[in-house]
Design an enzyme around this catalytic site. Structure first.
Site, PDB file in Angstrom:
ATOM      1  N   GLY A  59       0.982  -1.273  -0.030  1.00 12.05           N
ATOM      2  CA  GLY A  59       0.258   0.191  -0.011  1.00 12.05           C
ATOM      3  C   GLY A  59       0.909   1.287  -0.121  1.00 12.05           C
ATOM      4  N   ALA A 105       3.611   2.903  -8.831  1.00  8.85           N
ATOM      5  CA  ALA A 105       3.598   4.549  -9.088  1.00  8.85           C
ATOM      6  C   ALA A 105       5.368   4.676  -9.045  1.00  8.85           C
ATOM      7  CB  ALA A 105       2.966   5.284  -8.217  1.00  8.85           C
ATOM      8  N   ASP A 138      -1.392   8.550  -6.641  1.00  8.19           N
ATOM      9  CA  ASP A 138      -0.034   7.916  -6.360  1.00  8.19           C
ATOM     10  C   ASP A 138       1.419   8.308  -7.142  1.00  8.19           C
ATOM     11  OD1 ASP A 138      -1.522   6.497  -4.683  1.00  8.19           O
ATOM     12  OD2 ASP A 138      -1.423   4.432  -5.839  1.00  8.19           O
TER      13      ASP A 138
END
Length: 442
Positions: A139, A144, A187
């Site tokens: 998480g 990204a 992100d």
């Protein structure tokens, strides 16, 4: 930056001696507030972590991508002939993922192809070496970080100039269309624009950036990994996103927008500019909440037809929790806005008595994730342990981060006492669960 391959034996073994290489890095990020409300236009608060992805690239003499990851044991090297790649993104996604190692390579190949196609460039063959200490499935946006580092490195190699938020948008497009993960833009923006010791406020409509906010002295945001892997491409995340857009469709049609208009009108011509987060909690409760019922996808399609999101796929036999998933971004936007204003007050006046209010907003956000179906018993356990330790321990708030369903819990702590308490919580959690967890701390 430009480096010579001979300066590093690992790099030299891949590229060969005396090769001119472009190397760029980008960090992962921790979602302090906002999370899955990004695709509904919410304000979010993001913080880079020290872990980063590094991508080294040089020109290859064949019309081929040669990609190797130093972080994967099996199928960690892949050769892709550019002439064999299909012309459209969907076919490319299936082709890349059919190859051994294609699942991880799709992020890099996707960035290459999207940049070439969207900017009308012929880039030719490349040798690409990947090394990242941003853990996958925690998480903290490992994907990204990899995408942004890849695009930065390619652009530097070919002296390609991208302006404003163009690079993060290309990174998101690669993940959406080639990888097949329905992520928002949060992100990629955080990995590209974020700075250490500061929070980056973004209003995701889609890419309105505000000035970076200093984190007050003695206040820290750190992450504890639950040991449960999260995947943004997982069914739960996709279903929650789809349910939120179902809710928006119902609200828009209540305003007189028909099914055809919903997909054809630009966002500025739709109610609330096309974003759930532009609805206030009081408006939602008084005007819309009673109209939002959970239903199967086939019933929604029969009654309401469509959603205004190309990444949402309505599955006929899936039961969607429409009210909770619609309510989340509306209330989350209010929570994030309140959290940010309180943070500014603490920053200016050192009013630490405000921290419990900020912590309560984090706890509320966590419970809202659970109501949407993106909770997990292990992240709940960490949050409950933080709540039990309480303010007197220096721990003021905790919430699940990013896409939920596992991954990392963000803690807000104050002073050395708070950091030490978080470390003790982490040790207790490891002993209790036997999880090989991680802690993200500056």
């Amino acid at each position: 930056m430009k480096i010579n391959s001979s300066t590093n034996p690992i790099i030299q073994s891949f590229f060969g001696p005396n090769q001119l290489i472009t190397q760029c890095s980008s960090p992962g990020r921790m979602d302090v507030m906002g999370g899955i409300a990004d695709y509904s236009g919410s304000l979010v608060l993001q913080k880079p972590i020290k872990e980063k992805a590094t991508v080294s690239i040089s020109i290859r003499n064949y019309n081929q991508l040669h990609i190797k990851s130093l972080d994967i044991e099996k199928d960690n090297e892949i050769y892709i002939d550019l002439d064999e790649i299909p012309k459209n993104y969907e076919q490319t996604r299936h082709y890349i993922k059919s190859l051994p190692g294609g699942d991880w390579a799709a992020y890099i190949v996707g960035c290459y192809l999207v940049l070439a196609k969207e900017k009308n460039l012929k880039l030719g063959g490349l040798d690409i070496l990947i090394q990242s200490d941003v853990p996958v499935g925690k998480g903290v946006s490992s994907s990204a970080a990899l995408e942004v580092a890849t695009l930065k490195s390619i652009c530097e190699l070919f002296s390609i100039e991208l302006t404003d938020t163009e690079l993060p948008k290309l990174a998101q497009k690669a993940e959406n269309l080639v990888v097949g993960a329905p992520c928002g833009l949060m992100d990629q923006l955080a990995s590209y624009f974020g700075e250490n010791t500061k929070l980056l406020p973004i209003r995701c409509q889609p890419d309105i950036l505000f000035d970076l906010v200093e984190i007050p002295e003695n206040l820290s945001f750190l992450g504890i990994d639950s040991g449960i892997k999260h995947a943004v491409s997982g069914a739960s995340y996709s279903e929650v996103r789809t349910a939120a857009f179902m809710g928006y469709s119902i609200i828009a049609q209540k305003h007189g927008i028909n099914k055809a208009q919903l997909q054809k009108l630009s966002s500025e011509n739709l109610p609330y500019n096309g974003f759930l987060s532009n609805i206030s909690p009081s408006q939602f409760e008084s005007n819309y909440a009673r109209n939002l019922n959970s239903m199967y996808g086939k019933d929604f399609t029969h009654d309401y037809g469509v959603v205004n999101d190309s990444l949402s796929q309505i599955k006929p036999d899936t039961f969607y929790n429409i009210k909770a998933c619609t309510q989340h971004p509306i209330y989350e936007n209010f929570r994030v806005s309140s959290f940010l204003e309180l943070l500014k007050i603490v920053n200016k006046n050192n009013f630490i008595h405000i921290l419990p209010l900020m912590g309560e907003l984090m706890y509320q956000s966590h419970e809202s994730y659970n109501n949407c179906g993106l909770g997990n018993e292990m992240t709940d356990k960490i949050v409950e342990m933080a709540r039990r330790k309480g303010f007197e321990s220096g721990i003021y708030g905790a919430k699940i981060t990013g896409g939920g369903s596992g991954g990392t819990v963000c803690l807000m702590v104050y002073g050395e006492k708070g950091i030490q308490s978080a470390k003790e919580l982490f040790a207790e959690y490891k002993d209790l669960t036997n999880q090989e967890s991680l802690i993200f701390i500056e």
